[in-house]
Design an enzyme around this catalytic site. Structure first.
Site, PDB file in Angstrom:
ATOM      1  N   HIS A 166       4.329   7.116  -4.159  1.00 11.99           N
ATOM      2  CA  HIS A 166       4.619   7.921  -5.399  1.00 11.99           C
ATOM      3  C   HIS A 166       4.144   9.273  -5.527  1.00 11.99           C
ATOM      4  CE1 HIS A 166       6.333   4.227  -7.925  1.00 11.99           C
ATOM      5  NE2 HIS A 166       7.297   4.984  -7.565  1.00 11.99           N
ATOM      6  N   CYS A 260      -0.175   5.748 -13.658  1.00 16.11           N
ATOM      7  CA  CYS A 260       1.109   4.921 -13.706  1.00 16.11           C
ATOM      8  C   CYS A 260       1.133   4.109 -15.175  1.00 16.11           C
ATOM      9  CB  CYS A 260       0.972   3.789 -12.553  1.00 16.11           C
ATOM     10  SG  CYS A 260       0.378   4.668 -11.026  1.00 16.11           S
TER      11      CYS A 260
HETATM   12  N1  ARG Z   1       3.857  -2.151  -8.314  1.00 16.08           N
HETATM   13  C1  ARG Z   1       4.445  -0.845  -8.671  1.00 16.08           C
HETATM   14  C2  ARG Z   1       5.637  -0.418  -7.606  1.00 16.08           C
HETATM   15  O1  ARG Z   1       5.171  -0.600  -6.329  1.00 16.08           O
HETATM   16  C3  ARG Z   1       3.346   0.106  -8.979  1.00 16.08           C
HETATM   17  C4  ARG Z   1       3.858   1.276  -9.472  1.00 16.08           C
HETATM   18  C5  ARG Z   1       3.017   2.298  -9.762  1.00 16.08           C
HETATM   19  N2  ARG Z   1       3.434   3.311 -10.573  1.00 16.08           N
HETATM   20  C6  ARG Z   1       3.414   4.640 -10.303  1.00 16.08           C
HETATM   21  N3  ARG Z   1       3.770   5.590 -11.185  1.00 16.08           N
HETATM   22  N4  ARG Z   1       2.656   5.284  -9.112  1.00 16.08           N
HETATM   23  O2  ARG Z   1       6.409   0.081  -7.944  1.00 16.08           O
END
Ligand code: ARG
Length: 280
Positions: A166, A260
């Site tokens: 992300h 996050c």
């Molecule tokens: N386990 C989640 C996923 O893989 C973690 C999300 C983290 N969120 C972020 N905004 N980076 O989607």
């Protein structure tokens, strides 16, 4: 008097590592729920102490990643653009976040078609520009569509390293002209775009990036960041920011850090629209 900053969070009552959708997740590396709850409460308390108003969405059994509210959607003024998750494991979160946004009076505008979009995890304003990460989660089309809908320039950035899946794991605007970044997460083109379009870039090392240094929450001149990122914290203090390190080890196991776990509702500090009235 300006109104207080507002964030969306979700208590980690049903948080856990129940599937593997990014390289950090390993079902054999269990998140300790007591420790996770304590770490989340500490983050929540720090934000409350900074004067942030926190809206809470109800946790839901079977949706362990609902705690990562940055992925609820993208907020811009009175609009809420809900996420459309790439992985089935997270798609069940979509109706929860949309129902929450509706109940709070946001106008819901959805990305058309079957395009993936993972909200503020991949779309971050820095000044007037929306920096948009794509490849592992969001796709480029959704961001283009959002840019047209909001009437803002979108700079697509292809993410090159699956560990930084992300955009908010490798890029964090801290003001309209400054951002934290981990260059290794981008390709040459992305690095050039960022260098030419962000006034000041604060680089983090691979080691600090792996401790989610870029996944920070900015509230005024205070930056809440993950522990084990002392070099970044020192650079930020030199720039005049106050820093608040937090241990978020249990959430790092799912591939998420401080940022996050939050969604800014009244505009990130770096977002141009935060300082404008609806008409301007
Ligand atoms: N386990 C989640 C996923 O893989 C973690 C999300 C983290 N969120 C972020 N905004 N980076 O989607």
């Amino acid at each position: 008097m300006t109104s207080p900053p507002r964030l969306l969070m979700c208590k980690p009552d049903f948080y856990g590592i129940e599937y593997e959708i990014n390289p950090w997740m390993n079902r054999l590396v269990v998140a300790d729920s007591t420790v996770a709850a304590r770490q989340w409460e500490a983050l929540h308390q720090t934000l409350v102490d900074l004067g942030v108003e926190i809206d809470l969405i109800d946790p839901v059994k079977g949706l362990p990643d609902l705690v990562f509210t940055a992925n609820a959607g993208l907020v811009c003024r009175s609009l809420f653009i809900p996420s459309k998750f790439r992985h089935e494991a997270r798609q069940g979160e979509e109706p929860c976040f949309t129902a929450w946004a509706k109940s709070r009076g946001w106008e819901i505008v959805s990305v058309p078609g079957d395009h993936y979009f993972e909200g503020a995890g991949d779309a971050l304003f820095c000044g007037e520009t929306l920096f948009a990460g794509y490849r592992f989660r969001s796709d480029a089309f959704g961001h283009q569509w959002i840019g047209e809908r909001l009437g803002v320039e979108v700079l697509p950035l292809e993410l090159a390293d699956p560990r930084f899946y992300h955009l908010d794991t490798c890029f964090c605007p801290i003001s309209a002209t400054q951002a934290i970044w981990y260059p290794g997460a981008f390709d040459d083109y992305g690095r050039d775009v960022l260098k030419s379009r962000v006034g000041e870039l604060i680089e983090v090392s691979t080691e600090e990036a792996e401790h989610f240094a870029c996944n920070a929450v900015v509230v005024g001149r205070t930056i809440i960041l993950n522990e084990k990122t002392p070099r970044l914290a020192a650079s930020l203090r030199q720039l005049g920011f106050d820093t608040k390190p937090h241990d978020l080890s249990e959430f790092l196991k799912a591939g998420g850090g401080a940022k996050c776990l939050t969604l800014r509702l009244d505009g990130e500090e770096a977002a141009y629209w935060r300082f404008q009235t609806a008409e301007s």
